[in-house]
Scaffold this motif. Structure first.
Motif, mmCIF file in Angstrom:
data_model
loop_
_atom_site.group_PDB
_atom_site.id
_atom_site.type_symbol
_atom_site.label_atom_id
_atom_site.label_comp_id
_atom_site.label_asym_id
_atom_site.label_seq_id
_atom_site.Cartn_x
_atom_site.Cartn_y
_atom_site.Cartn_z
ATOM 1 N N ILE A 1 35.493 43.201 20.271
ATOM 2 C CA ILE A 1 36.746 42.503 20.548
ATOM 3 C C ILE A 1 36.738 41.197 19.766
ATOM 4 N N PHE A 2 37.814 40.946 19.023
ATOM 5 C CA PHE A 2 37.855 39.799 18.105
ATOM 6 C C PHE A 2 39.093 38.952 18.335
ATOM 7 N N THR B 1 47.572 30.839 6.683
ATOM 8 C CA THR B 1 48.367 31.726 5.835
ATOM 9 C C THR B 1 47.886 33.166 6.024
ATOM 10 N N GLU B 2 48.714 34.112 5.616
ATOM 11 C CA GLU B 2 48.359 35.522 5.765
ATOM 12 C C GLU B 2 47.111 35.871 4.961
ATOM 13 N N SER B 3 46.993 35.350 3.753
ATOM 14 C CA SER B 3 45.850 35.700 2.905
ATOM 15 C C SER B 3 44.540 35.206 3.506
ATOM 16 N N VAL B 4 44.552 34.021 4.081
ATOM 17 C CA VAL B 4 43.343 33.483 4.716
ATOM 18 C C VAL B 4 43.000 34.287 5.970
ATOM 19 N N LEU B 5 44.013 34.647 6.734
ATOM 20 C CA LEU B 5 43.797 35.472 7.926
ATOM 21 C C LEU B 5 43.119 36.783 7.567
ATOM 22 N N ILE B 6 43.639 37.449 6.566
ATOM 23 C CA ILE B 6 43.089 38.741 6.154
ATOM 24 C C ILE B 6 41.652 38.587 5.672
ATOM 25 N N GLU B 7 41.406 37.562 4.851
ATOM 26 C CA GLU B 7 40.071 37.352 4.294
ATOM 27 C C GLU B 7 39.038 37.090 5.385
ATOM 28 N N ARG B 8 39.342 36.170 6.283
ATOM 29 C CA ARG B 8 38.372 35.792 7.309
ATOM 30 C C ARG B 8 38.140 36.928 8.305
ATOM 31 N N THR B 9 39.213 37.513 8.788
ATOM 32 C CA THR B 9 39.092 38.565 9.789
ATOM 33 C C THR B 9 38.329 39.768 9.238
ATOM 34 N N THR B 10 38.673 40.188 8.041
ATOM 35 C CA THR B 10 38.017 41.345 7.426
ATOM 36 C C THR B 10 36.536 41.080 7.214
ATOM 37 N N HIS B 11 36.207 39.882 6.749
ATOM 38 C CA HIS B 11 34.802 39.537 6.494
ATOM 39 C C HIS B 11 33.976 39.566 7.778
ATOM 40 N N ILE C 1 34.596 40.884 10.807
ATOM 41 C CA ILE C 1 34.533 42.172 11.501
ATOM 42 C C ILE C 1 33.681 43.172 10.723
ATOM 43 N N SER C 2 33.791 43.176 9.411
ATOM 44 C CA SER C 2 32.980 44.092 8.597
ATOM 45 C C SER C 2 31.488 43.810 8.771
ATOM 46 N N LYS C 3 31.136 42.540 8.793
ATOM 47 C CA LYS C 3 29.730 42.179 8.963
ATOM 48 C C LYS C 3 29.201 42.609 10.328
ATOM 49 N N LEU C 4 30.004 42.421 11.364
ATOM 50 C CA LEU C 4 29.564 42.816 12.704
ATOM 51 C C LEU C 4 29.476 44.335 12.840
ATOM 52 N N CYS C 5 30.360 45.036 12.158
ATOM 53 C CA CYS C 5 30.304 46.503 12.189
ATOM 54 C C CYS C 5 29.079 47.026 11.447
ATOM 55 N N SER C 6 28.566 46.259 10.501
ATOM 56 C CA SER C 6 27.335 46.667 9.812
ATOM 57 C C SER C 6 26.097 46.323 10.642
ATOM 58 N N LYS C 7 26.255 45.392 11.575
ATOM 59 C CA LYS C 7 25.139 44.950 12.421
ATOM 60 C C LYS C 7 24.999 45.792 13.679
ATOM 61 N N PHE C 8 26.129 46.281 14.211
ATOM 62 C CA PHE C 8 26.137 47.046 15.450
ATOM 63 C C PHE C 8 26.804 48.405 15.235
#
Length: 266
Positions: free
Chosen positions: A7-8, A45-55, A57-64
């Motif tokens: 949950i994020f 901004t939308e671009s910052v939202l996408i960049e931060r959220t994707t980064h 969540i992707s890292k946590l999905c690789s950890k768990f």
């Protein structure tokens, strides 16, 4: 094997969604992550939202071994879902302002959200699709997000300040859509400010049902109090001067101590 649910949110408001999901799926394993370094998301901004959220969540999905991701943030959900779904091979669930159920019971609706959410074309499309003949008034407030966060770590809500924020709606709406996951924590105070007859609607229960459906889980005793088998893990993106208060909040919900992984390091 228990399902792992991530949950994020930008802050701790997503705990309102966590509570609804936990009620439906008490035996799942939970990871809660919040990007406090960029809080509040309603200012980005939308671009910052996408960049931060994707980064993050992707890292946590690789950890768990995550089985499903829940974006417990209306602001982020309006822009990041397509990018995340392209990147991940697991279900990603977002939060949608509950315009549709509100329109079924009222034609004098207030949508309370962040400044970003009330400006998104996505929001106006929802209103056009599900409440075309309703009078829907929009109010965006970053301060309300901050007040909710403060309440959750033990700071009293200033009802006078809240009344001032909500004053444009006095006697003008009878149903309010809580279009930010922080706002369910202010339900009692909103009713004090506008009157107990105000109907407040949020998306938490619907999101929980959707998560349960996608995981094809029976809930292990749907909604029944159960022995807690797993302590959740919680991650933030920056150190916080409120760490002690935050740890108390998370401990009450059966999470371990706050872990700061940093951004963009992890």
């Amino acid at each position: 094997m228990p399902k792992h649910i991530l949950i994020f949110d930008s802050g701790i408001g997503g705990l309102s969604v966590y509570k609804d999901i936990k009620y439906q799926l008490p035996l799942a394993k939970y990871i809660y992550a919040f990007d406090n370094a960029a809080f509040p998301y309603g200012e980005l901004t939308e671009s910052v939202l996408i960049e931060r959220t994707t980064h993050i969540i992707s890292k946590l999905c690789s950890k768990f071994p995550i089985d499903i991701v829940v974006i417990a943030c209306n602001t982020a959900s309006t822009v990041v879902l397509p990018s995340l779904r392209d990147k991940l091979d697991i279900p990603v669930v977002g939060v949608v302002p509950a315009i549709k159920p509100a329109a079924l019971v009222s034609n004098k609706i207030g949508l309370l959200a962040t400044p970003a959410t009330v400006k998104r074309s996505y929001t106006y499309d929802l209103i056009k699709s599900f409440a075309p003949i309703s009078d829907v008034q929009l109010l965006g407030s970053t301060r309300l997000v901050e007040m909710a966060e403060e309440k959750m770590i033990g700071i009293d809500v200033d009802i006078t300040e809240l009344k001032e924020i909500l004053s444009p709606w006095q006697n003008k709406v009878d149903t309010i859509v809580l279009g930010c996951t922080h706002f369910p924590f202010l339900k009692n105070e909103i009713k004090k400010a506008l009157g107990n007859k105000i109907l407040l609607i949020d998306s938490g229960e619907a999101i929980a049902r959707r998560v349960k459906q996608l995981l094809n889980e029976n809930g292990n005793g749907d909604g029944v109090e159960s022995a807690v088998l797993f302590e959740g893990e919680v991650f933030c993106s920056a150190p916080s001067i409120k760490e002690e208060a935050l740890n108390h909040t998370f401990k009450e919900l059966n999470f371990s101590s706050l872990q700061c992984l940093g951004y963009p390091k992890f």
